[in-house]
Every structure is written in C-alpha cells, then in structure tokens.
Write a protein that holds these residues in place. Structure first.
Motif, PDB file in Angstrom:
ATOM      1  N   PRO A   5       0.938  -1.276  -0.131  1.00  0.00           N
ATOM      2  CA  PRO A   5      -0.330   0.004  -0.105  1.00  0.00           C
ATOM      3  C   PRO A   5       0.589   1.650   0.078  1.00  0.00           C
ATOM      4  CG  PRO A   5      -0.527  -1.177   1.845  1.00  0.00           C
ATOM      5  CD  PRO A   5       0.854  -1.941   1.587  1.00  0.00           C
ATOM      6  N   GLN A   6       0.518   1.855  -0.349  1.00  0.00           N
ATOM      7  CA  GLN A   6       1.049   3.179  -0.874  1.00  0.00           C
ATOM      8  C   GLN A   6       0.405   4.372   0.157  1.00  0.00           C
ATOM      9  OE1 GLN A   6       4.346   4.072  -2.978  1.00  0.00           O
ATOM     10  NE2 GLN A   6       3.747   1.678  -2.659  1.00  0.00           N
ATOM     11  N   LEU A   7       0.664   4.822   1.181  1.00  0.00           N
ATOM     12  CA  LEU A   7       0.079   6.128   1.981  1.00  0.00           C
ATOM     13  C   LEU A   7       0.441   7.655   1.584  1.00  0.00           C
ATOM     14  CD1 LEU A   7      -2.124   6.439   4.454  1.00  0.00           C
ATOM     15  CD2 LEU A   7       0.487   6.368   5.993  1.00  0.00           C
ATOM     16  N   PHE A  48      -4.596  -6.366  -6.904  1.00  0.00           N
ATOM     17  CA  PHE A  48      -4.154  -7.138  -7.986  1.00  0.00           C
ATOM     18  C   PHE A  48      -3.652  -6.479  -9.452  1.00  0.00           C
ATOM     19  CE2 PHE A  48      -5.077  -9.846 -11.765  1.00  0.00           C
ATOM     20  CZ  PHE A  48      -4.158 -10.922 -11.861  1.00  0.00           C
ATOM     21  N   ASP A  49      -1.945  -6.535  -9.847  1.00  0.00           N
ATOM     22  CA  ASP A  49      -2.034  -6.183 -10.808  1.00  0.00           C
ATOM     23  C   ASP A  49      -1.398  -6.605 -12.062  1.00  0.00           C
ATOM     24  OD1 ASP A  49       0.714  -6.873  -9.864  1.00  0.00           O
ATOM     25  OD2 ASP A  49       1.700  -5.071 -10.284  1.00  0.00           O
ATOM     26  N   GLY A  50      -1.577  -7.985 -12.077  1.00  0.00           N
ATOM     27  CA  GLY A  50      -1.865  -8.833 -13.368  1.00  0.00           C
ATOM     28  C   GLY A  50      -0.190  -9.390 -13.617  1.00  0.00           C
TER      29      GLY A  50
END
Length: 150
Positions: A3-5, A36-38
C-alpha cells in the motif's frame, strides 16, 4: 504491490477584499493499494534485474578490453626495447663488416661487389634501427593512450 500512503498539507493566503477568510489551510491523506496488478510489478522488477545484469556484463567486458589493451601496449614496449638493442648491435656488426670489406678492397683482396654488399647491409641495419626506435616511440604513445594519459 504494497500500500502507498501519502500525506498532504497546505496553507494559502489570498489578499482579496471580497473574501471573509483570506487564509485557507488544507490537509489530506491518500491511500492507494493495488491488490492485483496482473503481475506487472514482478515483470518490471525482472526486466530491471536483467538490465542490471546486462549492464554489469558490459562493464566487465569493457574492463577486460582495457586491461588487454594496456597489456598489449606494455608488451609492445618491451618488444621494441629488445628490437632497439638488437638492431644497435646489428649496426655495429655491419659497420665492422664494411670496415673489413674496405680494407680488403684497398689491399686488392676483395671485389667491388663485396664492398657494395657490405654497404647495403650497413644501410639495411641502419634502417632497421631507425624503424625500431620509431616503433618504440609509437609503443610508448599506445601505452599512454591505453592508460588514459593521452
């Protein structure tokens, strides 16, 4: 993939007579999480790793080529030093041979052909010596170029 905060904050002061409150403060919090980014992140990481390895191999190749050029230049200097020494000895021998041929011709024991052959050998020995000295200078310049002094 993690996660990016992000935290944001700001303060603006606007000199405007039509506003009741000329100072404006703002704050914000943002969160982004791609569940999910594939497999895109993993593929980008693998591509960067391949690029890193290829760059390292190119650097090793360049270092190897530089080391080879320096070694060849150094060996060239050693070879030309030996050639200069040998050709100097050959010049001494050719001059002694010419001296003997002249004495023999002067005493009537030699022919003009022998005298001309001795002179030809002396000229060839002098030419070889000059070539060796020029090659020695060129070898020094090649070494200086290989080590980056030129």
């Amino acid at each position: 993939m993690l996660p990016q905060l992000s935290l944001m904050g700001g303060y603006n002061y606007l000199e405007n007579q039509f506003l009741d409150d000329e100072a404006v403060a703002s704050a914000g919090v943002g969160v982004q999480w791609a569940l999910f980014d594939g497999g895109q992140a993993r593929k980008r990481a693998a591509a960067l790793e391949r690029t890193r390895r290829a760059t390292l191999e190119q650097r090793e190749d360049a270092e190897s080529m530089i080391a080879l050029q320096v070694r060849q230049a150094w060996l060239g200097i050693e070879e030309t030093r030996q050639r200069v020494r040998v050709t100097a000895d050959a010049v001494d021998q050719a001059e002694e041979n010419l001296r003997i041929a002249r004495e023999r011709y002067g005493a009537g024991l030699g022919t003009q052909t022998q005298l001309l052959e001795a002179e030809t050998l002396r000229v060839r020995a002098l030419t070889n010596r000059d070539d060796a000295e020029l090659d020695a200078g060129l070898a020094r310049l090649r070494l200086a170029r290989a080590v980056g002094a030129l």
